[in-house]
Design an enzyme around this catalytic site. Sequence first.
Site, PDB file in Angstrom:
ATOM      1  N   HIS A 148      54.357 -20.505  87.306  1.00 25.24           N
ATOM      2  CA  HIS A 148      54.455 -21.935  87.935  1.00 25.24           C
ATOM      3  C   HIS A 148      54.748 -22.261  86.633  1.00 25.24           C
ATOM      4  CE1 HIS A 148      50.477 -20.926  85.567  1.00 25.24           C
ATOM      5  NE2 HIS A 148      51.000 -21.960  85.013  1.00 25.24           N
ATOM      6  N   GLU A 152      43.740 -21.618  88.196  1.00 24.30           N
ATOM      7  CA  GLU A 152      43.369 -23.077  87.722  1.00 24.30           C
ATOM      8  C   GLU A 152      44.006 -24.467  89.354  1.00 24.30           C
ATOM      9  OE1 GLU A 152      46.414 -23.577  85.095  1.00 24.30           O
ATOM     10  OE2 GLU A 152      48.062 -23.789  85.462  1.00 24.30           O
ATOM     11  N   HIS A 159      49.675 -17.176  83.767  1.00 27.03           N
ATOM     12  CA  HIS A 159      48.418 -16.272  82.899  1.00 27.03           C
ATOM     13  C   HIS A 159      47.532 -15.902  83.213  1.00 27.03           C
ATOM     14  CE1 HIS A 159      48.314 -21.176  81.970  1.00 27.03           C
ATOM     15  NE2 HIS A 159      48.322 -21.160  83.331  1.00 27.03           N
ATOM     16  N   ARG A 214      54.442 -17.863  78.083  1.00 28.54           N
ATOM     17  CA  ARG A 214      55.277 -18.557  78.775  1.00 28.54           C
ATOM     18  C   ARG A 214      56.478 -17.108  78.883  1.00 28.54           C
ATOM     19  NH1 ARG A 214      55.441 -21.386  73.275  1.00 28.54           N
ATOM     20  NH2 ARG A 214      53.685 -23.100  73.546  1.00 28.54           N
TER      21      ARG A 214
END
Length: 325
Positions: A181, A123, A106, A201
């Site tokens: 991740h 996150e 991200h 991605r």
Amino acid sequence: MIKMLHPLKFEPILKEMIWGGQKIPQKLNIEGKEGVKIGENFAVSGLKNDLSVVSNGALAGKNMIELIETYKADLLGSKVYEQFGTNFPLLIKYIDANDDLSIQVHPDDTLAKEKHNSFGKTEMWYVIDNEKDAALISGFSKKTDAVEFEDYHKSGRLMELMARHKTAEGDSFFIPAGKVHSIGSGNLIAEIQQTSDITYRIYDFDRRDKFGNPRELHHELAMDAMNFNDDGSGKVAYQAKNNESVEIATCQYFTTNALNVNGVVKKDYSALDSFVIMMNVGGKCAIETEKGSVDLNEMEAVLIPASIKNVSLQSESARLLEVYI
């Protein structure tokens, strides 16, 4: 007449995903549709295309923007409202990984603002449940750089660079923007994140979507976003305690505590200038306040407005995540 704020539950926002399963509908007692794989429930969301709608009490039917526009700092807290206005700052999710998620990354706030006029995405994960041998990917397996990463990627050896961690109930991982991740199959996860739906991605195991097309990858964007100096696991060491808030992770975007409730727990939030979200990651819990009560079942979440300062939690045995800014 403005109706009184009360503890807020929201209608589930279920997301069909190629890697999803049926655990979320089952936990929420929602009848699943045959062949539909549910990967996520946005339990509390301020995303413009996925606004949470209140499901309980006098404010049932109101969406997140309507709530913020009406109640402002009484809902969010003064500092939070001053910083974010009508943009609810967190996205609260439950994730069912019936198959592996893509290897992804991200962007941080700067890159997300430049490329998408969006917030970045830091996150954290909490493992609610896991099947035998379930694992996830968090970080690199060794120190690397962009040149070596490209070499591994082009030669089909990318997974060798990924740090794989077996999971157990209660494991938690902090995933700052820039960390590679992926959630592996067999994990049921609670996720707390910035309000953003920007994901790059990197690799998707050559899967195709339901129309038979290769899923879109975002290689160049991912290369810009990745922190190649990050070789840490992100796994958080903490020890949950009965009837006491124990910090799991804290950063500029959120603080998340583990709170195991056995009996009655009284919480005083008078020193906290923020809303509080309780996520139930195990058991059942009754929540009582001076402005209303609510039952919180497993895999649900409740938003306690900033104007509510005294909360009573009661359960024979429940595992909660306590989230605020």
